[in-house]
Scaffold this active site. Structure first.
Site, PDB file in Angstrom:
ATOM      1  N   THR A 161      -9.086   0.843   4.563  1.00 25.41           N
ATOM      2  CA  THR A 161      -8.736  -0.017   3.423  1.00 25.41           C
ATOM      3  C   THR A 161      -7.905  -1.208   3.882  1.00 25.41           C
ATOM      4  O   THR A 161      -8.207  -2.357   3.543  1.00 25.41           O
ATOM      5  CB  THR A 161      -7.956   0.808   2.371  1.00 25.41           C
ATOM      6  N   GLU A 206       0.829  -1.208   0.000  1.00 30.37           N
ATOM      7  CA  GLU A 206       0.000   0.000   0.000  1.00 30.37           C
ATOM      8  C   GLU A 206       0.860   1.253   0.000  1.00 30.37           C
ATOM      9  O   GLU A 206       1.941   1.286   0.604  1.00 30.37           O
ATOM     10  CB  GLU A 206      -0.881   0.021   1.257  1.00 30.37           C
ATOM     11  N   ASP A 207       0.369   2.291  -0.642  1.00 31.39           N
ATOM     12  CA  ASP A 207       1.083   3.566  -0.633  1.00 31.39           C
ATOM     13  C   ASP A 207       0.838   4.343   0.656  1.00 31.39           C
ATOM     14  O   ASP A 207       1.724   5.047   1.137  1.00 31.39           O
ATOM     15  CB  ASP A 207       0.693   4.421  -1.849  1.00 31.39           C
ATOM     16  N   ILE A 208      -0.387   4.207   1.206  1.00 29.78           N
ATOM     17  CA  ILE A 208      -0.691   5.012   2.401  1.00 29.78           C
ATOM     18  C   ILE A 208      -1.754   4.342   3.275  1.00 29.78           C
ATOM     19  O   ILE A 208      -2.673   3.703   2.763  1.00 29.78           O
ATOM     20  CB  ILE A 208      -1.140   6.450   2.001  1.00 29.78           C
ATOM     21  N   VAL A 209      -1.569   4.485   4.580  1.00 33.02           N
ATOM     22  CA  VAL A 209      -2.631   4.162   5.537  1.00 33.02           C
ATOM     23  C   VAL A 209      -3.059   5.499   6.139  1.00 33.02           C
ATOM     24  O   VAL A 209      -2.251   6.193   6.758  1.00 33.02           O
ATOM     25  CB  VAL A 209      -2.147   3.202   6.645  1.00 33.02           C
ATOM     26  N   ASP A 210      -4.327   5.846   5.895  1.00 32.66           N
ATOM     27  CA  ASP A 210      -4.855   7.119   6.393  1.00 32.66           C
ATOM     28  C   ASP A 210      -5.826   6.818   7.543  1.00 32.66           C
ATOM     29  O   ASP A 210      -5.447   6.796   8.706  1.00 32.66           O
ATOM     30  CB  ASP A 210      -5.514   7.870   5.239  1.00 32.66           C
TER      31      ASP A 210
HETATM   32  C1  PRP Z   1      -5.992   5.581  -1.090  1.00 37.11           C
HETATM   33  C2  PRP Z   1      -4.710   4.812  -0.875  1.00 37.11           C
HETATM   34  C3  PRP Z   1      -5.133   3.672   0.023  1.00 37.11           C
HETATM   35  C4  PRP Z   1      -6.298   4.265   0.798  1.00 37.11           C
HETATM   36  C5  PRP Z   1      -5.878   4.582   2.192  1.00 37.11           C
HETATM   37  O1  PRP Z   1      -6.676   5.009  -2.149  1.00 37.11           O
HETATM   38  O2  PRP Z   1      -4.134   4.388  -2.071  1.00 37.11           O
HETATM   39  O3  PRP Z   1      -5.547   2.555  -0.717  1.00 37.11           O
HETATM   40  O4  PRP Z   1      -6.703   5.460   0.116  1.00 37.11           O
HETATM   41  O5  PRP Z   1      -6.873   5.276   2.894  1.00 37.11           O
HETATM   42  P1  PRP Z   1      -7.569   4.714   4.192  1.00 37.11           P
HETATM   43  O6  PRP Z   1      -6.503   4.242   5.131  1.00 37.11           O
HETATM   44  O7  PRP Z   1      -8.297   5.924   4.722  1.00 37.11           O
HETATM   45  O8  PRP Z   1      -8.506   3.630   3.805  1.00 37.11           O
HETATM   46  P2  PRP Z   1      -7.889   5.739  -2.888  1.00 37.11           P
HETATM   47  O9  PRP Z   1      -9.193   5.206  -2.354  1.00 37.11           O
HETATM   48  O10 PRP Z   1      -7.700   7.218  -2.831  1.00 37.11           O
HETATM   49  O11 PRP Z   1      -7.759   5.204  -4.369  1.00 37.11           O
HETATM   50  P3  PRP Z   1      -6.546   5.362  -5.395  1.00 37.11           P
HETATM   51  O12 PRP Z   1      -5.370   4.616  -4.803  1.00 37.11           O
HETATM   52  O13 PRP Z   1      -7.056   4.726  -6.636  1.00 37.11           O
HETATM   53  O14 PRP Z   1      -6.254   6.824  -5.558  1.00 37.11           O
END
Ligand code: PRP
Length: 181
Positions: free
Chosen positions: A109, A101-105
């Site tokens: 997800t 994953e690129d990010i955990v916000d």
């Molecule tokens: C982003 C990112 C992660 C997710 C993290 O995806 O790539 O998969 O959000 O956020 P969370 O921890 O709040 O769940 P996004 O839904 O923006 O789709 P994308 O990667 O296609 O831009």
């Protein structure tokens, strides 16, 4: 080009720092999984395509790549509900699986992915995450983490703002005016 840069508050993680960290993560993963057979890298689209490509090219262990794409119902922050738009091609039963994953916000997800993939009975399930918002998800387990970053809107190296800025080789903080206008 200059116009695009104007939307950035600052560069949070520059290209060299990212690449050094990717090498470090790849070396650690390669060491930990040495002699264990192939691992399946589950790259979560779209954000992690660049991180996955760089990481995979530096692994010294057998691996293959599969993709998933997810979407949130409404606002993630409110509902927390996620659905699968694109599922894995291959069965991961009895395989070493690593979510990339690129990010955990908010963590929604990755929590959803962990639950879904665990039901498919992999031999092991681990997570490799490039960035995590500092202090937001203390309960989310990340096995291989790149950077803790501040809770601001970040773009670049796979991360986007309305599909823009995804392909920069660095991670930048977006100016508030850019997403509040
Ligand atoms: C982003 C990112 C992660 C997710 C993290 O995806 O790539 O998969 O959000 O956020 P969370 O921890 O709040 O769940 P996004 O839904 O923006 O789709 P994308 O990667 O296609 O831009």
């Amino acid at each position: 080009m200059a116009e695009l840069y104007e939307e950035f508050e600052r560069i949070l993680v520059d290209e060299e720092t990212i690449q050094n960290k990717v090498s470090e993560l790849a070396a650690k993963i390669s060491k930990d999984f040495e002699g264990k057979g192939s691992i399946v890298l589950v790259s979560i689209l779209k954000g992690s395509f660049m991180f996955t490509a760089d990481l995979a090219r530096q692994l010294t262990i057998p691996h293959y790549i599969d993709f998933m794409a997810l979407s949130s119902y409404g606002s993630k922050a409110i509902s927390g509900a996620v659905r699968i738009l694109l599922d894995l091609r291959a069965d991961v039963y009895n395989k070493h699986v690593m979510i990339v994953e690129d990010i955990v916000d908010t963590g929604n997800t990755i929590n959803y992915l962990n639950t879904v993939l665990q039901t498919r009975k992999p031999t092991s399930l681990s997570t490799c995450v490039l960035t995590r918002k500092e202090g937001k998800t203390p309960d989310v387990k990340v096995d291989y983490l790149g950077f803790e970053i501040p809770d601001v809107w970040v773009v670049g190296y796979g991360l986007d703002f309305a599909e823009r800025h995804r392909t920069w080789p660095f991670i930048a903080e977006l100016k508030k005016e850019a997403y509040e206008k």
